[in-house]
Write a protein that holds these residues in place. Structure first.
Motif, mmCIF file in Angstrom:
data_model
loop_
_atom_site.group_PDB
_atom_site.id
_atom_site.type_symbol
_atom_site.label_atom_id
_atom_site.label_comp_id
_atom_site.label_asym_id
_atom_site.label_seq_id
_atom_site.Cartn_x
_atom_site.Cartn_y
_atom_site.Cartn_z
ATOM 1 N N THR A 159 0.838 -1.187 0.000
ATOM 2 C CA THR A 159 0.000 0.000 0.000
ATOM 3 C C THR A 159 0.877 1.243 0.000
ATOM 4 N N VAL A 160 0.656 2.064 -1.001
ATOM 5 C CA VAL A 160 1.435 3.307 -1.116
ATOM 6 C C VAL A 160 0.540 4.469 -0.743
ATOM 7 N N ALA A 161 0.938 5.192 0.235
ATOM 8 C CA ALA A 161 0.133 6.326 0.684
ATOM 9 C C ALA A 161 0.167 7.430 -0.359
ATOM 10 N N ALA A 162 -1.021 7.980 -0.656
ATOM 11 C CA ALA A 162 -1.105 9.072 -1.621
ATOM 12 C C ALA A 162 -0.474 10.319 -1.010
ATOM 13 N N PRO A 163 0.224 11.097 -1.839
ATOM 14 C CA PRO A 163 0.841 12.314 -1.301
ATOM 15 C C PRO A 163 -0.206 13.265 -0.754
ATOM 16 N N ALA A 164 0.072 13.831 0.381
ATOM 17 C CA ALA A 164 -0.882 14.741 1.004
ATOM 18 C C ALA A 164 -1.029 16.002 0.158
ATOM 19 N N LYS A 165 -2.269 16.413 -0.014
ATOM 20 C CA LYS A 165 -2.520 17.622 -0.782
ATOM 21 C C LYS A 165 -2.224 18.839 0.087
ATOM 22 N N LYS A 166 -1.615 19.803 -0.533
ATOM 23 C CA LYS A 166 -1.331 21.027 0.198
ATOM 24 C C LYS A 166 -2.639 21.777 0.427
ATOM 25 N N ALA A 167 -2.806 22.217 1.631
ATOM 26 C CA ALA A 167 -4.013 22.965 1.950
ATOM 27 C C ALA A 167 -4.004 24.290 1.199
ATOM 28 N N ALA A 168 -5.149 24.596 0.604
ATOM 29 C CA ALA A 168 -5.255 25.849 -0.127
ATOM 30 C C ALA A 168 -5.118 27.017 0.847
ATOM 31 N N THR A 169 -4.439 28.062 0.407
ATOM 32 C CA THR A 169 -4.271 29.238 1.257
ATOM 33 C C THR A 169 -5.634 29.835 1.545
ATOM 34 N N SER A 170 -5.931 30.021 2.837
ATOM 35 C CA SER A 170 -7.251 30.507 3.212
ATOM 36 C C SER A 170 -7.455 31.973 2.797
ATOM 37 N N TRP A 171 -6.488 32.791 3.162
ATOM 38 C CA TRP A 171 -6.562 34.220 2.843
ATOM 39 C C TRP A 171 -5.206 34.696 2.335
ATOM 40 N N VAL A 172 -5.215 35.746 1.539
ATOM 41 C CA VAL A 172 -3.977 36.331 1.024
ATOM 42 C C VAL A 172 -4.035 37.842 1.203
ATOM 43 N N HIS A 173 -2.866 38.486 1.087
ATOM 44 C CA HIS A 173 -2.830 39.950 1.154
ATOM 45 C C HIS A 173 -3.510 40.530 -0.090
ATOM 46 N N PRO A 174 -4.226 41.614 0.027
ATOM 47 C CA PRO A 174 -4.908 42.208 -1.142
ATOM 48 C C PRO A 174 -3.949 42.839 -2.146
ATOM 49 N N VAL A 175 -2.730 43.212 -1.702
ATOM 50 C CA VAL A 175 -1.683 43.696 -2.600
ATOM 51 C C VAL A 175 -0.383 42.970 -2.234
ATOM 52 N N ALA A 176 0.469 42.778 -3.237
ATOM 53 C CA ALA A 176 1.677 41.976 -3.009
ATOM 54 C C ALA A 176 2.763 42.731 -2.261
ATOM 55 N N HIS A 177 3.014 43.963 -2.643
ATOM 56 C CA HIS A 177 4.085 44.757 -2.027
ATOM 57 C C HIS A 177 3.482 46.061 -1.516
ATOM 58 N N TYR A 178 3.747 46.398 -0.281
ATOM 59 C CA TYR A 178 3.074 47.549 0.332
ATOM 60 C C TYR A 178 3.861 48.059 1.531
ATOM 61 N N THR A 179 3.417 49.206 2.005
ATOM 62 C CA THR A 179 3.873 49.757 3.277
ATOM 63 C C THR A 179 2.626 50.069 4.088
ATOM 64 N N LEU A 180 2.594 49.587 5.325
ATOM 65 C CA LEU A 180 1.422 49.831 6.162
ATOM 66 C C LEU A 180 1.387 51.310 6.554
ATOM 67 N N SER A 181 0.218 51.906 6.419
ATOM 68 C CA SER A 181 0.053 53.306 6.831
ATOM 69 C C SER A 181 -0.997 53.353 7.939
ATOM 70 N N ALA A 182 -2.114 54.022 7.721
ATOM 71 C CA ALA A 182 -3.120 54.141 8.789
ATOM 72 C C ALA A 182 -3.668 52.772 9.160
#
Length: 243
Positions: A95-118
């Motif tokens: 019996t060969v165990a199936a590779p575990a599926k990577k959990a889908a990212t639940s949430w992501v940042h709305p922009v990729a590169h930023y500086t936090l302001s207010a």
């Protein structure tokens, strides 16, 4: 004058001689017919043991072809037995165990590169009340993506119905009963009712509405409307996403 006397027993001798010859002939014929005395000869020719030995000696041998035919039959039987044994034996299954599926990212940042302001609940002259979201300082035209998959429920100018202070805005409803808002956009690229996936492009950032500089205003709400916002940083941290 002498008389010729003929032996009275002469005829008897001839008869006996003929009888002996005849008996001898019959004996030889009998011996030949039985196939016994002729094969071995000698004084024991007429005994029972000699007769049995002679009969065995003259018995027909098993044909060579039959002997040869027996070997393949035996080989086939052996092969069939081996096959039967192999089929009956248990087969080890790995019996060969199936590779575990990577959990889908639940949430992501709305922009990729930023500086936090207010930040959330910050005081300032720019807001009639405390700040209702988290600002990401980015250049105009920066790609904005859906922080989580869902359905667009608001999209357009005038804060998409929440007031001119937000400029062009979008609100997305998520499956867990929460909503995300994206404001001060330079361009809206989705429409109401459209289903979007996590990380999908939805707009470009801008400087519209009540804004002091290019940035993305981001909110997490419990309803689609203004006034129901919660701290985005705390909410995203609970989802495993830090700002």
């Amino acid at each position: 004058m002498s008389q010729r006397v003929t032996p009275r027993f002469a005829p008897v001798s001839k008869i006996r001689t003929r009888a002996a010859v005849l008996a001898a002939g019959l004996g030889v014929s009998a011996a030949l017919g039985a196939g016994v005395a002729v094969a071995v000869g000698g004084p024991e020719a007429g005994t029972t043991a000699t007769t049995v030995a002679a009969a065995k000696a003259v018995a027909p041998a098993k044909p060579v072809a039959a002997q040869k035919a027996a070997a393949p039959v035996e080989q086939k039987a052996a092969v069939a037995a081996a096959v039967k044994k192999a089929v009956a034996a248990p087969v080890a299954v790995k019996t060969v165990a199936a590779p575990a599926k990577k959990a889908a990212t639940s949430w992501v940042h709305p922009v990729a590169h930023y500086t936090l302001s207010a930040s959330f609940a910050q005081n300032g002259s720019h807001w009639a009340h405390k700040h209702s979201g988290q600002d990401f300082a980015v250049p105009v035209g920066t790609e904005v993506v859906a922080a989580h998959g869902g359905t667009v429920v608001k999209a357009g100018p005038n804060g998409a119905g929440d007031g001119p202070a937000y400029g062009n805005a979008i609100v997305i409803q998520h499956g867990d009963g929460t909503y995300s808002q994206y404001a001060h956009l330079s361009r809206v690229d989705v429409r109401v009712g459209q289903v979007v996936a996590t990380g999908q492009h939805i707009a470009l950032s801008g400087n519209t509405g009540n804004s002091t500089g290019p940035h993305l205003h981001f909110e997490i709400r419990t309803t689609p409307n203004y006034g129901s916002a919660v701290n985005p940083a705390t909410f995203l941290a609970a989802k495993g996403l830090s700002l």
